[in-house]
Scaffold this motif. Sequence first.
Motif, short mmCIF file in Angstrom:
data_model
loop_
_atom_site.label_atom_id
_atom_site.label_comp_id
_atom_site.label_asym_id
_atom_site.label_seq_id
_atom_site.Cartn_x
_atom_site.Cartn_y
_atom_site.Cartn_z
N ASP A 17 0.86 -1.19 0.00
CA ASP A 17 0.00 0.00 0.00
C ASP A 17 0.89 1.24 0.00
O ASP A 17 1.47 1.61 1.02
CB ASP A 17 -0.91 -0.04 1.22
N ILE A 18 1.01 1.88 -1.17
CA ILE A 18 1.85 3.06 -1.33
C ILE A 18 0.93 4.26 -1.52
O ILE A 18 0.10 4.28 -2.42
CB ILE A 18 2.80 2.92 -2.53
N ARG A 19 1.09 5.24 -0.64
CA ARG A 19 0.23 6.43 -0.65
C ARG A 19 1.09 7.69 -0.71
O ARG A 19 2.24 7.71 -0.30
CB ARG A 19 -0.62 6.50 0.63
N VAL A 20 0.47 8.76 -1.18
CA VAL A 20 1.15 10.05 -1.21
C VAL A 20 0.77 10.84 0.04
O VAL A 20 -0.35 10.75 0.53
CB VAL A 20 0.81 10.85 -2.50
N GLY A 21 1.75 11.57 0.55
CA GLY A 21 1.52 12.42 1.70
C GLY A 21 2.38 13.66 1.61
O GLY A 21 3.33 13.71 0.82
N GLY A 66 6.14 20.79 3.04
CA GLY A 66 5.27 21.00 1.89
C GLY A 66 5.55 20.06 0.72
O GLY A 66 4.77 20.01 -0.23
N LYS A 67 6.63 19.28 0.79
CA LYS A 67 6.98 18.36 -0.29
C LYS A 67 6.12 17.11 -0.18
O LYS A 67 5.95 16.55 0.89
CB LYS A 67 8.46 17.99 -0.21
N GLN A 68 5.56 16.68 -1.31
CA GLN A 68 4.79 15.44 -1.33
C GLN A 68 5.73 14.27 -1.60
O GLN A 68 6.66 14.38 -2.41
CB GLN A 68 3.69 15.49 -2.40
N VAL A 69 5.49 13.16 -0.90
CA VAL A 69 6.33 11.98 -0.99
C VAL A 69 5.46 10.73 -1.07
O VAL A 69 4.31 10.73 -0.66
CB VAL A 69 7.29 11.87 0.22
N LEU A 70 6.06 9.64 -1.58
CA LEU A 70 5.37 8.35 -1.64
C LEU A 70 5.82 7.52 -0.44
O LEU A 70 7.02 7.40 -0.18
CB LEU A 70 5.71 7.63 -2.94
#
Length: 115
Positions: A17-21, A66-70
Motif C-alpha cells: 500500500d503506497i500512498r502520497v503524503g 510541503g513536499k509530497q512523498v510516496l
Amino acid sequence: MSEANPIITWEEFLKVDIRVGTIIEANEFPEAKRPAYKLKIDLGELGIKKSSAQITAAYKPEDLIGKQVLCVVNFKPRQVANFMSEVLTTGFYLDEKTIILATPEQKVQNGAKLL
C-alpha cells in the motif's frame, strides 16, 4: 546495487500500500545510527504518520516542508533509536550516500494510492 528481484503477480503488488503524503514537519535525528530526519507526513484519511528518513545528504529540514512523498503505509512500525517510524518514505539512491525522494509529478490529494 542488486539485480532486479523475481517476477511477482499483480495481486502480490497490490499488497504493498503506497500512498502520497505531504511532509508537515522535519527535524534532525541525532540519535539515529545513520544520519536521518524525523518526518511527520500528512497522509489524508490515514492521518499524520511519522517516518525516519535517511535523506540528509540531499535535503535540509526546511526544504522538506510541503513536499509530497510516496510512502509504504502497511509495513509494521519500526523502532529507530528512540523514535517509532510508522511508514516507509520511499526514494532512489543517487549514489552510495544520497537518497532522492520519490515524489509525484504533480500535486495530488494526500492519501491517494499508487496504482
